[in-house]
Design a protein around this motif. Sequence first.
Motif, PDB file in Angstrom:
ATOM      1  N   LEU A 104      18.049 -17.136  38.019  1.00  0.00           N
ATOM      2  CA  LEU A 104      16.972 -16.842  38.595  1.00  0.00           C
ATOM      3  C   LEU A 104      15.933 -16.249  37.391  1.00  0.00           C
ATOM      4  O   LEU A 104      16.366 -15.210  36.631  1.00  0.00           O
ATOM      5  CB  LEU A 104      16.979 -15.703  39.602  1.00  0.00           C
ATOM      6  CG  LEU A 104      17.719 -15.858  40.855  1.00  0.00           C
ATOM      7  CD1 LEU A 104      17.755 -14.644  41.656  1.00  0.00           C
ATOM      8  CD2 LEU A 104      17.205 -17.071  41.636  1.00  0.00           C
ATOM      9  N   ASN A 105      15.188 -17.125  36.680  1.00  0.00           N
ATOM     10  CA  ASN A 105      14.525 -16.816  35.662  1.00  0.00           C
ATOM     11  C   ASN A 105      13.058 -16.329  35.829  1.00  0.00           C
ATOM     12  O   ASN A 105      12.211 -17.035  36.363  1.00  0.00           O
ATOM     13  CB  ASN A 105      14.560 -17.882  34.704  1.00  0.00           C
ATOM     14  CG  ASN A 105      14.003 -17.596  33.266  1.00  0.00           C
ATOM     15  OD1 ASN A 105      13.332 -16.433  33.023  1.00  0.00           O
ATOM     16  ND2 ASN A 105      13.942 -18.715  32.317  1.00  0.00           N
ATOM     17  N   GLY A 106      12.707 -15.010  36.030  1.00  0.00           N
ATOM     18  CA  GLY A 106      11.295 -14.625  36.551  1.00  0.00           C
ATOM     19  C   GLY A 106      10.302 -14.697  35.015  1.00  0.00           C
ATOM     20  O   GLY A 106      10.488 -15.853  34.515  1.00  0.00           O
ATOM     21  N   SER A 108       9.837 -14.698  31.507  1.00  0.00           N
ATOM     22  CA  SER A 108      10.719 -14.695  30.210  1.00  0.00           C
ATOM     23  C   SER A 108      10.164 -14.062  29.296  1.00  0.00           C
ATOM     24  O   SER A 108      10.717 -13.894  28.020  1.00  0.00           O
ATOM     25  CB  SER A 108      11.102 -16.063  30.053  1.00  0.00           C
ATOM     26  OG  SER A 108       9.797 -17.051  29.852  1.00  0.00           O
ATOM     27  N   ASP A 118      11.818  -8.857  38.053  1.00  0.00           N
ATOM     28  CA  ASP A 118      11.931 -10.439  37.410  1.00  0.00           C
ATOM     29  C   ASP A 118      12.751 -11.325  38.407  1.00  0.00           C
ATOM     30  O   ASP A 118      12.581 -12.418  38.065  1.00  0.00           O
ATOM     31  CB  ASP A 118      12.470 -10.296  36.024  1.00  0.00           C
ATOM     32  CG  ASP A 118      11.607  -9.657  35.091  1.00  0.00           C
ATOM     33  OD1 ASP A 118      10.373  -9.630  35.263  1.00  0.00           O
ATOM     34  OD2 ASP A 118      12.213  -9.390  34.000  1.00  0.00           O
ATOM     35  N   GLY A 119      13.702 -10.680  39.041  1.00  0.00           N
ATOM     36  CA  GLY A 119      14.444 -11.538  39.936  1.00  0.00           C
ATOM     37  C   GLY A 119      14.870 -10.953  41.014  1.00  0.00           C
ATOM     38  O   GLY A 119      15.120  -9.543  41.145  1.00  0.00           O
ATOM     39  N   ILE A 121      17.190 -11.234  45.039  1.00  0.00           N
ATOM     40  CA  ILE A 121      18.004 -12.088  45.910  1.00  0.00           C
ATOM     41  C   ILE A 121      17.938 -11.409  47.176  1.00  0.00           C
ATOM     42  O   ILE A 121      18.201 -10.416  47.180  1.00  0.00           O
ATOM     43  CB  ILE A 121      19.587 -12.226  45.499  1.00  0.00           C
ATOM     44  CG1 ILE A 121      19.743 -12.878  44.160  1.00  0.00           C
ATOM     45  CG2 ILE A 121      20.350 -12.856  46.479  1.00  0.00           C
ATOM     46  CD1 ILE A 121      20.930 -13.031  43.578  1.00  0.00           C
ATOM     47  N   ASN A 137      17.762  -6.810  43.226  1.00  0.00           N
ATOM     48  CA  ASN A 137      16.860  -7.214  42.267  1.00  0.00           C
ATOM     49  C   ASN A 137      16.871  -6.545  41.061  1.00  0.00           C
ATOM     50  O   ASN A 137      17.498  -5.583  40.805  1.00  0.00           O
ATOM     51  CB  ASN A 137      15.251  -6.887  42.742  1.00  0.00           C
ATOM     52  CG  ASN A 137      14.881  -5.405  42.759  1.00  0.00           C
ATOM     53  OD1 ASN A 137      15.203  -4.846  43.736  1.00  0.00           O
ATOM     54  ND2 ASN A 137      14.409  -4.849  41.888  1.00  0.00           N
ATOM     55  N   THR A 138      16.318  -7.006  39.795  1.00  0.00           N
ATOM     56  CA  THR A 138      16.313  -6.758  38.468  1.00  0.00           C
ATOM     57  C   THR A 138      14.951  -6.127  38.211  1.00  0.00           C
ATOM     58  O   THR A 138      14.124  -6.989  38.476  1.00  0.00           O
ATOM     59  CB  THR A 138      16.932  -7.989  37.399  1.00  0.00           C
ATOM     60  OG1 THR A 138      15.924  -8.886  37.575  1.00  0.00           O
ATOM     61  CG2 THR A 138      18.177  -8.222  37.798  1.00  0.00           C
ATOM     62  N   THR A 145      17.332  -4.261  31.264  1.00  0.00           N
ATOM     63  CA  THR A 145      17.091  -4.350  32.503  1.00  0.00           C
ATOM     64  C   THR A 145      17.996  -3.557  33.388  1.00  0.00           C
ATOM     65  O   THR A 145      19.057  -2.800  33.204  1.00  0.00           O
ATOM     66  CB  THR A 145      18.143  -5.881  33.011  1.00  0.00           C
ATOM     67  OG1 THR A 145      17.220  -6.878  32.077  1.00  0.00           O
ATOM     68  CG2 THR A 145      17.930  -6.142  34.269  1.00  0.00           C
TER      69      THR A 145
END
Length: 170
Positions: A104-106, A108, A118-119, A121, A137-138, A145
């Motif tokens: 999962l690349n929010g 960058s 940024d990500g 689930i 989430n991150t 992070t």
Amino acid sequence: SGSGAVDAAGDELILEGSGHAGMTILSGASSAASIFFGDSSDTNRNYIQVNNGTDLMQFATAATARLSITSASNVGIGTTNPDQKLEVAGTIKSTSTGAARLILNGDSNNTGDAGDIDGIIDLVHDGDPGTYGYRINTENYGGKTALHFQENIANAYTSRIYIDQDGDVG
């Protein structure tokens, strides 16, 4: 023209040209253009179809649409009206000879963010987006992070575990 031999299992219709070659199927503005695959007892068991009215393209097996692509570039597997870039009805399996990965690349370019997510689930049930479940989430803090685990009960999120950008658990 081509230089290879044509396979006898597919030689009933051959389109050949010394440069570009193609095929066009035209239908009414609100009608469908289709290619059907079948046999003498079931002539449309499998097909590729484009609905000109909605610009929906579908691929079907066993007379049921299995993969759909919308005019918004959304792809659905097992669903005929996906509302996200990829929507899958069913289990997704990833296998690899090495590590299987989900990326999962929010954002960058997030070196200056202050807690931006940024990500995400979401592990949900009882509907979409889901009435109950968990969220992972991150959050980005200037290149570091944080990781956040939350429980969703009746659409209200409650923090359960939080690991901040310095590795402290709260």
